[in-house]
Design a protein around this motif. Structure first.
Motif, PDB file in Angstrom:
ATOM      1  N   UNK A   7      33.866  28.960 -34.238  1.00  0.00           N
ATOM      2  CA  UNK A   7      32.508  29.118 -34.774  1.00  0.00           C
ATOM      3  C   UNK A   7      32.508  28.713 -36.243  1.00  0.00           C
ATOM      4  N   UNK A   8      31.322  28.552 -36.810  1.00  0.00           N
ATOM      5  CA  UNK A   8      31.196  28.152 -38.215  1.00  0.00           C
ATOM      6  C   UNK A   8      31.446  29.353 -39.123  1.00  0.00           C
ATOM      7  N   UNK A   9      32.697  29.565 -39.468  1.00  0.00           N
ATOM      8  CA  UNK A   9      33.114  30.696 -40.291  1.00  0.00           C
ATOM      9  C   UNK A   9      33.073  30.328 -41.772  1.00  0.00           C
ATOM     10  N   UNK A  10      33.422  29.071 -42.094  1.00  0.00           N
ATOM     11  CA  UNK A  10      33.498  28.615 -43.480  1.00  0.00           C
ATOM     12  C   UNK A  10      32.507  27.480 -43.686  1.00  0.00           C
ATOM     13  N   UNK A  11      31.704  27.584 -44.766  1.00  0.00           N
ATOM     14  CA  UNK A  11      30.794  26.495 -45.115  1.00  0.00           C
ATOM     15  C   UNK A  11      31.226  25.782 -46.388  1.00  0.00           C
ATOM     16  N   UNK A  12      32.051  26.450 -47.216  1.00  0.00           N
ATOM     17  CA  UNK A  12      32.536  25.849 -48.448  1.00  0.00           C
ATOM     18  C   UNK A  12      33.877  26.470 -48.824  1.00  0.00           C
ATOM     19  N   UNK A  13      34.635  25.728 -49.626  1.00  0.00           N
ATOM     20  CA  UNK A  13      35.938  26.198 -50.095  1.00  0.00           C
ATOM     21  C   UNK A  13      35.992  26.064 -51.610  1.00  0.00           C
ATOM     22  N   UNK A  14      36.484  27.112 -52.252  1.00  0.00           N
ATOM     23  CA  UNK A  14      36.737  27.100 -53.701  1.00  0.00           C
ATOM     24  C   UNK A  14      38.243  27.202 -53.890  1.00  0.00           C
ATOM     25  N   UNK A  15      38.772  26.361 -54.749  1.00  0.00           N
ATOM     26  CA  UNK A  15      40.208  26.388 -55.020  1.00  0.00           C
ATOM     27  C   UNK A  15      40.407  26.825 -56.463  1.00  0.00           C
ATOM     28  N   UNK A  16      41.212  27.838 -56.641  1.00  0.00           N
ATOM     29  CA  UNK A  16      41.485  28.379 -57.984  1.00  0.00           C
ATOM     30  C   UNK A  16      42.972  28.326 -58.258  1.00  0.00           C
TER      31      UNK A  16
END
Length: 93
Positions: free
Chosen positions: A84-93
């Protein structure tokens, strides 16, 4: 009142009580190595999912850059893993 499967009823209870988000967060941490592989998992210190935004923390600069380049592919892999669509965006720190 319509009939509902046990699975649908459980899903509805989890979503209405906010437990689904917490379960997804736990599962993301548990399955992280399966999703990205041992090497990437080894060099990521924290993986946090909130409101469909995945935050990945690493101190390895080349890995940060690689994750940024592969962001769309990683989102697709994660969503496919969860089904399912669990993630819509990713932030990398």
């Amino acid at each position: 009142m319509g009939q509902m499967s046990i699975g649908d009823a459980i899903k509805q209870v989890l979503e209405s009580n906010g437990w689904k988000q917490r379960m997804l967060q736990i599962r993301m941490r548990t399955d992280w190595e399966k999703i990205v592989g041992k090497t990437i998992a080894k060099y990521t210190q924290e993986v946090h999912l909130y409101n469909r935004i995945l935050t990945i923390t690493t101190t390895v600069a080349p890995l940060k850059q690689e994750l940024r380049y592969a962001k769309d592919q990683l989102i697709q892999s994660i969503n496919q893993h969860f089904g399912e669509a669990v993630v819509k965006d990713i932030q990398i720190k």
